[in-house]
Scaffold this motif. Structure first.
Motif, PDB file in Angstrom:
ATOM      1  N   PHE A   1       0.709  -0.893  -0.192  1.00  0.00           N
ATOM      2  CA  PHE A   1      -0.223   0.269  -0.361  1.00  0.00           C
ATOM      3  C   PHE A   1       0.874   1.439   0.375  1.00  0.00           C
ATOM      4  O   PHE A   1       0.498   2.252  -0.918  1.00  0.00           O
ATOM      5  CB  PHE A   1      -0.859  -0.217   1.154  1.00  0.00           C
ATOM      6  CG  PHE A   1      -1.459   1.084   0.984  1.00  0.00           C
ATOM      7  CD1 PHE A   1      -3.059   1.134   0.340  1.00  0.00           C
ATOM      8  CD2 PHE A   1      -1.295   2.841   2.194  1.00  0.00           C
ATOM      9  CE1 PHE A   1      -3.954   2.194   0.182  1.00  0.00           C
ATOM     10  CE2 PHE A   1      -2.184   3.040   1.759  1.00  0.00           C
ATOM     11  CZ  PHE A   1      -3.404   3.630   0.828  1.00  0.00           C
TER      12      PHE A   1
ATOM     13  N   ALA B   1      -0.740  -0.836  -4.559  1.00  0.00           N
ATOM     14  CA  ALA B   1      -2.518  -1.186  -3.616  1.00  0.00           C
ATOM     15  C   ALA B   1      -2.537   0.468  -3.623  1.00  0.00           C
ATOM     16  O   ALA B   1      -3.595   0.306  -3.657  1.00  0.00           O
ATOM     17  CB  ALA B   1      -1.599  -2.155  -2.353  1.00  0.00           C
ATOM     18  N   GLY B   2      -1.617   1.052  -2.893  1.00  0.00           N
ATOM     19  CA  GLY B   2      -1.698   1.989  -2.850  1.00  0.00           C
ATOM     20  C   GLY B   2      -2.426   2.956  -3.982  1.00  0.00           C
ATOM     21  O   GLY B   2      -3.138   3.850  -3.766  1.00  0.00           O
TER      22      GLY B   2
ATOM     23  N   TRP C   1      -6.083   2.313  -5.039  1.00  0.00           N
ATOM     24  CA  TRP C   1      -6.122   2.250  -3.960  1.00  0.00           C
ATOM     25  C   TRP C   1      -6.719   4.265  -4.634  1.00  0.00           C
ATOM     26  O   TRP C   1      -7.970   4.870  -4.280  1.00  0.00           O
ATOM     27  CB  TRP C   1      -5.942   2.503  -2.531  1.00  0.00           C
ATOM     28  CG  TRP C   1      -7.329   2.757  -1.189  1.00  0.00           C
ATOM     29  CD1 TRP C   1      -8.582   2.092  -0.943  1.00  0.00           C
ATOM     30  CD2 TRP C   1      -6.919   3.998  -0.995  1.00  0.00           C
ATOM     31  NE1 TRP C   1      -8.883   2.278  -0.439  1.00  0.00           N
ATOM     32  CE2 TRP C   1      -8.060   4.135   0.328  1.00  0.00           C
ATOM     33  CE3 TRP C   1      -7.034   5.268  -1.036  1.00  0.00           C
ATOM     34  CZ2 TRP C   1      -8.428   5.135   1.194  1.00  0.00           C
ATOM     35  CZ3 TRP C   1      -7.068   6.266  -0.525  1.00  0.00           C
ATOM     36  CH2 TRP C   1      -8.072   6.189   0.700  1.00  0.00           C
TER      37      TRP C   1
ATOM     38  N   TRP D   1      -6.572  -4.975   1.949  1.00  0.00           N
ATOM     39  CA  TRP D   1      -7.812  -4.027   2.468  1.00  0.00           C
ATOM     40  C   TRP D   1      -7.979  -3.503   0.994  1.00  0.00           C
ATOM     41  O   TRP D   1      -9.315  -3.306   0.926  1.00  0.00           O
ATOM     42  CB  TRP D   1      -7.136  -2.726   3.443  1.00  0.00           C
ATOM     43  CG  TRP D   1      -7.857  -1.998   4.025  1.00  0.00           C
ATOM     44  CD1 TRP D   1      -8.754  -1.033   3.369  1.00  0.00           C
ATOM     45  CD2 TRP D   1      -7.774  -1.910   5.491  1.00  0.00           C
ATOM     46  NE1 TRP D   1      -9.623  -0.429   3.793  1.00  0.00           N
ATOM     47  CE2 TRP D   1      -8.562  -0.290   5.918  1.00  0.00           C
ATOM     48  CE3 TRP D   1      -7.244  -1.587   6.626  1.00  0.00           C
ATOM     49  CZ2 TRP D   1      -8.945   0.378   6.607  1.00  0.00           C
ATOM     50  CZ3 TRP D   1      -7.063  -1.026   7.833  1.00  0.00           C
ATOM     51  CH2 TRP D   1      -8.711  -0.264   7.840  1.00  0.00           C
ATOM     52  N   VAL D   2      -7.264  -2.912   0.090  1.00  0.00           N
ATOM     53  CA  VAL D   2      -7.834  -1.831  -0.449  1.00  0.00           C
ATOM     54  C   VAL D   2      -8.149  -3.334  -1.439  1.00  0.00           C
ATOM     55  O   VAL D   2      -9.326  -2.832  -2.717  1.00  0.00           O
ATOM     56  CB  VAL D   2      -6.271  -2.448  -1.428  1.00  0.00           C
ATOM     57  CG1 VAL D   2      -6.504  -1.470  -2.770  1.00  0.00           C
ATOM     58  CG2 VAL D   2      -5.164  -1.124  -0.933  1.00  0.00           C
TER      59      VAL D   2
ATOM     60  N   ASP E   1     -11.706  -3.041  -0.626  1.00  0.00           N
ATOM     61  CA  ASP E   1     -12.650  -1.606  -1.285  1.00  0.00           C
ATOM     62  C   ASP E   1     -12.714  -1.552  -2.803  1.00  0.00           C
ATOM     63  O   ASP E   1     -13.623  -0.975  -3.091  1.00  0.00           O
ATOM     64  CB  ASP E   1     -11.681  -0.565  -0.745  1.00  0.00           C
ATOM     65  CG  ASP E   1     -11.858  -0.200   0.474  1.00  0.00           C
ATOM     66  OD1 ASP E   1     -12.341  -0.882   1.398  1.00  0.00           O
ATOM     67  OD2 ASP E   1     -10.873   0.852   1.440  1.00  0.00           O
TER      68      ASP E   1
ATOM     69  N   THR F   1      -8.787   4.181   6.679  1.00  0.00           N
ATOM     70  CA  THR F   1      -8.308   4.440   5.207  1.00  0.00           C
ATOM     71  C   THR F   1      -6.722   3.650   5.698  1.00  0.00           C
ATOM     72  O   THR F   1      -6.166   3.303   6.798  1.00  0.00           O
ATOM     73  CB  THR F   1      -7.474   4.936   4.477  1.00  0.00           C
ATOM     74  OG1 THR F   1      -6.626   6.159   4.820  1.00  0.00           O
ATOM     75  CG2 THR F   1      -9.116   6.827   4.895  1.00  0.00           C
TER      76      THR F   1
END
Length: 439
Positions: free
Chosen positions: A284, A289-290, A293, A351-352, A355, A428
């Motif tokens: 992330f 991943a970040g 997102w 998590w991503v 989402d 977040t």
């Protein structure tokens, strides 16, 4: 499991409350949102939100009392030492940023206040923000533009610009406190901080430099890169509806997009930096991943399907390079570690993917991958006389950094990821307050 581990491993501190020993930055007991008490308290609050277990709330409150106990009056507010140990020793470094200092600690104390309704935490949060505002620099600050150094030490002249260690993260927190309090001072400083970053990027026509002492490095990702800065400008646009913020965010994301690598399967990844020799990370804070997102947030803000497509392609790449429910930090590198946490590991990537699934993007595949990540984390748990714990990472040579407690690297982040899959939506992956939930 993760919250029980945190409760069991807390340590009573001489100035009140509880803290945790970092494995990442041993041997100290840190205060911050990266590896410190504020980060661990955030994970405990996430666990409390979905379990109702008051042991977790008591531990989160104890983290807040530790932070209030070691806070130092300065510049009309409060600042925090980087660490404060059981023997009474204190760090003489006081950071400004979200990950490392007053911005993130103040945000945690306010969140704790909203859960407990105990006024001392609100008072401490606002005092921390007063100190942070006092650190704003510039001849035209806050009328036109403000900047912040990483610390208040005159010998440390470095300015970081990104979300984690730098000014973009400070702007996000200032806007969040403006929403919470309706105090125009916070909004004025947020606008002035954003103006400084717009000037550094020529309204997004140049990528964000990493810092004042590393202006040649242009990262793509969330922590210190243009994707994270774009997210900050999207949040600024959501509040003020100033088209210059939206234009800047779009241009920064266009630069990030220009760095993309499309493979034969049609999936998309990005190198760590705008450099032909830069490696590609999965996680992330620094990796794909970040960026996925942030593209998802851009799609929500603008309605532009291009951002949604990029998020979908990145999610497909993340699923493709997963390894037994986890991810190598540098896919394709046989010596790369696999991390458990939110920063570079399975919790943050899972998590991503969750989402993306909630947004209707490859719902079944992404949701399945997120739950596989959780199952992998359960299998990585070890046990000792205090109960469950995790090693921060493993390689072919073995596991390292035993019982890391923090949000970014350890049990607090695992607790938050599991809470996310249980329906919680308070923060977040970076630890900042979720859009739309600030009040």
């Amino acid at each position: 499991m993760a919250a029980d581990s945190l409760v069991a491993r807390s340590r009573a501190m001489p100035d009140g409350g509880s803290a945790w020993r970092s494995s990442m930055q041993a041997p100290h007991h840190h205060t911050d949102r990266d590896v410190g008490a504020a980060s661990i308290g955030a994970g405990l609050l996430a666990a409390y939100a979905v379990t109702g277990d008051h042991d977790y709330l008591r531990a989160a409150r104890a983290a807040g009392d530790f932070l209030l106990g070691v806070a130092e009056p300065a510049a009309g507010g409060l600042r925090w030492p980087d660490w404060a140990d059981q023997d009474g020793r204190l760090s003489d470094t006081h950071f400004t940023s979200f990950d490392d200092g007053a911005a993130g600690i103040s945000d945690y104390l306010w969140t704790l206040y909203t859960v407990t309704h105990e006024s001392r935490f609100r008072t401490g949060a606002l005092a921390g923000m007063r100190w942070l505002v006092a650190q704003g620099k510039g001849k035209s600050c806050p009328t036109t533009a403000c900047s912040w150094r990483w610390t208040d030490d005159p010998a440390w002249r470095v300015e970081h610009y990104g979300v984690g260690m730098g000014q973009a993260g400070i702007v996000l927190v200032l806007d969040t406190f403006a929403d919470r309090t309706n105090d125009p001072t916070f909004r004025a400083y947020a606008r002035a901080g954003a103006a400084r970053l717009r000037a550094l990027t020529a309204n997004g026509t140049r990528p964000l430099p990493r810092s004042s002492d590393d202006s040649a490095t242009h990262e793509t990702g969330f922590l210190s890169g243009s994707a994270g800065a774009a997210y900050m400008f999207l949040e600024r646009y959501r509040r003020d509806r100033d088209t210059v913020d939206l234009v800047t965010a779009r241009r920064l994301l266009a630069w990030v997009d220009d760095q993309r690598v499309v493979d034969s399967a049609g999936t998309v990844s990005w190198p760590f930096a705008g450099d032909a020799d830069a490696w590609t990370a999965s996680g992330f804070e620094l990796g794909v991943a970040g960026i996925a997102w942030v593209n998802l947030q851009a799609a929500r803000t603008t309605g532009d399907l291009t951002f949604r497509v990029r998020a979908s392609q990145a999610g497909s790449w993340l699923r493709r390079v997963s390894v037994q429910g986890g991810w190598d930090e540098l896919p394709g590198d046989p010596g790369s570690p696999q991390h458990v946490g939110l920063d570079s590991g399975a919790a943050g990537i899972g998590w991503v993917l969750e989402d993306l699934a909630r947004a209707g993007i490859d719902t079944a595949a992404n949701r399945s991958a997120a739950r596989t990540a959780l199952a992998g984390l359960r299998s990585e748990a070890r046990h000792d006389r205090l109960g469950p714990f995790w090693y921060e990472s493993r390689t072919s040579a073995g596991r390292r950094l035993r019982a890391e407690p923090s949000w970014h690297w350890g049990a607090a982040g695992i607790a938050a990821f599991a809470a996310r899959l249980a329906g919680w939506s308070g923060l977040t992956p970076a630890g900042s307050t979720e859009a739309g939930l600030r009040n």
